[in-house]
Design a protein around this motif. Structure first.
Motif, short mmCIF file in Angstrom:
data_model
loop_
_atom_site.label_atom_id
_atom_site.label_comp_id
_atom_site.label_asym_id
_atom_site.label_seq_id
_atom_site.Cartn_x
_atom_site.Cartn_y
_atom_site.Cartn_z
N VAL A 68 -8.80 4.62 2.10
CA VAL A 68 -9.07 4.12 2.70
C VAL A 68 -8.57 2.77 3.68
N CYS A 69 -7.29 2.64 2.55
CA CYS A 69 -6.59 1.30 3.53
C CYS A 69 -5.70 2.06 3.56
N TYR A 72 -6.36 2.78 7.25
CA TYR A 72 -6.90 1.81 8.01
C TYR A 72 -5.68 0.79 8.46
N ALA A 75 -3.41 2.44 11.58
CA ALA A 75 -5.15 1.51 12.32
C ALA A 75 -3.57 0.34 12.22
N LEU A 76 -3.79 -0.76 11.64
CA LEU A 76 -2.91 -1.60 11.46
C LEU A 76 -1.75 -1.86 12.47
N LEU A 127 -1.76 0.38 2.94
CA LEU A 127 -1.15 -0.35 3.93
C LEU A 127 -0.31 -0.48 4.48
N PRO A 209 -7.45 -2.86 15.23
CA PRO A 209 -7.76 -1.78 14.51
C PRO A 209 -9.25 -1.49 15.03
N SER A 210 -9.44 -0.28 14.94
CA SER A 210 -10.90 0.92 14.70
C SER A 210 -11.05 2.38 15.22
N LEU A 211 -12.27 2.55 14.71
CA LEU A 211 -12.83 3.21 13.82
C LEU A 211 -12.17 4.40 15.46
N LEU A 214 -8.98 4.73 15.00
CA LEU A 214 -8.22 6.04 13.82
C LEU A 214 -8.50 7.25 14.71
N ARG A 347 -0.84 5.55 12.84
CA ARG A 347 -2.42 6.29 13.01
C ARG A 347 -1.79 7.38 12.70
N GLY A 350 -0.56 6.69 8.54
CA GLY A 350 -1.57 6.93 7.86
C GLY A 350 -2.49 8.19 8.07
#
Length: 420
Positions: A68-69, A72, A75-76, A127, A209-211, A214, A347, A350
């Protein structure tokens, strides 16, 4: 002397980039400190519970936060200053190390904080890693990216070999609290170094950051066969030929329980040797060939490790596997940094975190299940052969990876012009 110099690591990124020097030293300090906790934490759970299941549960609590992180965090990294992400996550990791230290000083240390910290460390690593990975292309000249990847690999291998060895001595003779104290000091030094990094603000017009963001990164990766090839080949190598979890059984089969620690270290030794002789990779343009040859070499070496009966030859095979993995990793890292636009780099980093973290987890499940069904050694050599076959099949399906040339590839050329 010139021939020797040609194969030694290329130090040009160290000379040309102050930020690269800071990050290299920071990473080395962090590795040593982190390995203290990496060794002490499962040993403390073992001492508190005397349960293999309790120790193994660490992997379960770490996996979901990492996935999950990691997504995210990618995107961050594209939306905010990457230096701030690295600095804040490094400081938070230091706080978690302090929690471990305080807990270890209690007359009766508690068990639940150990799992909580393990999950927190996994999430913070998810992260941080995209910000770290995506920063490299900003601070190192385009033509030095392969050399920078090799130097980073050298740093990691030094930490992977020396860190656990030192950690084992500290834990054995000074206790868990002392190991955690070293970890806290390491993160304090690391944070101080991170404060000296130059700002790395988000690209102009970057979105929060958003879906949707991503999904944009995933669509970009899907539209680039070369990138897909790097992810797929790395995933195949890890899922089919990552037998580390059954090394204890392999040591028993070879009647050499004393060799277990050497089995776990052999891969890092092979990677280190390749890193120390990586100067020639700075002159390579066909980085897809490095990815393919490295992954195939990994699979062949794992196959040999499963077939050989002499423990010393098995250790040599595992070292060769580590060298193959390092070669493939240099190719992947260079392609990623040479072709991915800066505004998408976080991204995609990630996605890369998932590529090289989830694969080994699934590989351990496959190895364990296959060993229970067919036996330990057959589980190892069969996985290696399947890995080689999968690499060949992926080359046939995605031929652009094998033909990738940094001098002619459109994405690499675009990135080179933008970096100039």
């Amino acid at each position: 002397m010139k021939r020797i110099a040609a194969i030694l690591p290329d130090l040009s990124p160290w000379r040309s980039s102050r930020d690269f020097r800071l990050l290299w030293v920071q990473g080395l300090v962090t590795y040593f400190g982190s390995f203290m906790a990496l060794i002490a934490l499962p040993l403390q759970i073992k001492d508190l519970t005397d349960s293999p299941l309790a120790v193994g549960a660490m992997g379960a609590v770490e996996l979901v936060p990492l996935i999950v992180c990691g997504l995210y965090g990618g995107a961050l990294a594209d939306a905010v200053d990457r230096r701030k992400v690295i600095l804040l996550t490094e400081a938070a990791l230091g706080v978690l190390a302090l929690v471990l230290f305080v807990n270890a000083l209690l007359p009766q240390p508690l068990l639940w904080p150990l799992y909580l910290v393990a999950a927190g460390v996994s999430g913070l690593a998810g992260l941080q890693r995209p910000a770290l990975d995506s920063l490299l292309a900003r601070i190192v000249p385009h033509d030095q990216l392969t050399a920078a990847a090799a130097l980073n690999s050298l740093r990691w291998n030094v930490g992977a070999i020396a860190g656990p060895a030192l950690a084992g001595v500290v834990v054995a003779y000074a206790g868990h609290a002392s190991a955690y104290a070293v970890t806290v000091v390491g993160f304090a030094v690391s944070v101080a170094l991170c404060t000296r990094l130059s700002p790395a603000p988000a690209a102009h017009g970057a979105r929060k950051p958003s879906l949707r963001g991503l999904a944009e990164g995933a669509r970009y990766a899907w539209s680039r066969p070369v990138l897909l090839g790097t992810y797929a080949i790395d995933g195949a190598a890890m899922v089919f030929a990552f037998p580390n979890t059954i090394f204890p059984f392999l040591a028993d089969d070879l009647d050499a329980r004393w060799s277990l620690g050497l089995m776990y270290a052999a891969g890092a030794v092979g990677s280190l040797l390749l890193s120390l002789t990586s100067g020639w990779t700075s002159r390579v343009r066909r980085h897809g060939v490095l990815v393919v040859c490295g992954a195939a070499g990994w699979g062949l070496a794992i196959t040999a490790a499963g077939l050989l009966s002499n423990v010393w030859l098995v250790l040599v095979a595992l070292a060769l596997a580590g060298a193959g993995d390092m070669l493939s990793g240099l190719g992947r890292s260079t392609i990623w940094n040479q072709t991915i636009p800066d505004e998408l780099r976080g991204r995609l980093a990630g996605i890369e975190v998932l590529s090289y973290s989830v694969g080994p987890q699934l590989g351990q499940v496959r190895a364990g299940a296959a060993a229970g069904w067919t036996g330990t050694r057959s589980a190892i050599w069969s996985g290696g052969l399947v890995c080689v076959g999968a690499v060949g099949a992926l080359c046939a399906v995605l031929p652009s990876l094998l033909s990738y040339d940094s001098a002619t590839d459109e994405d690499a050329t675009r990135r080179r012009v933008a970096a100039a």
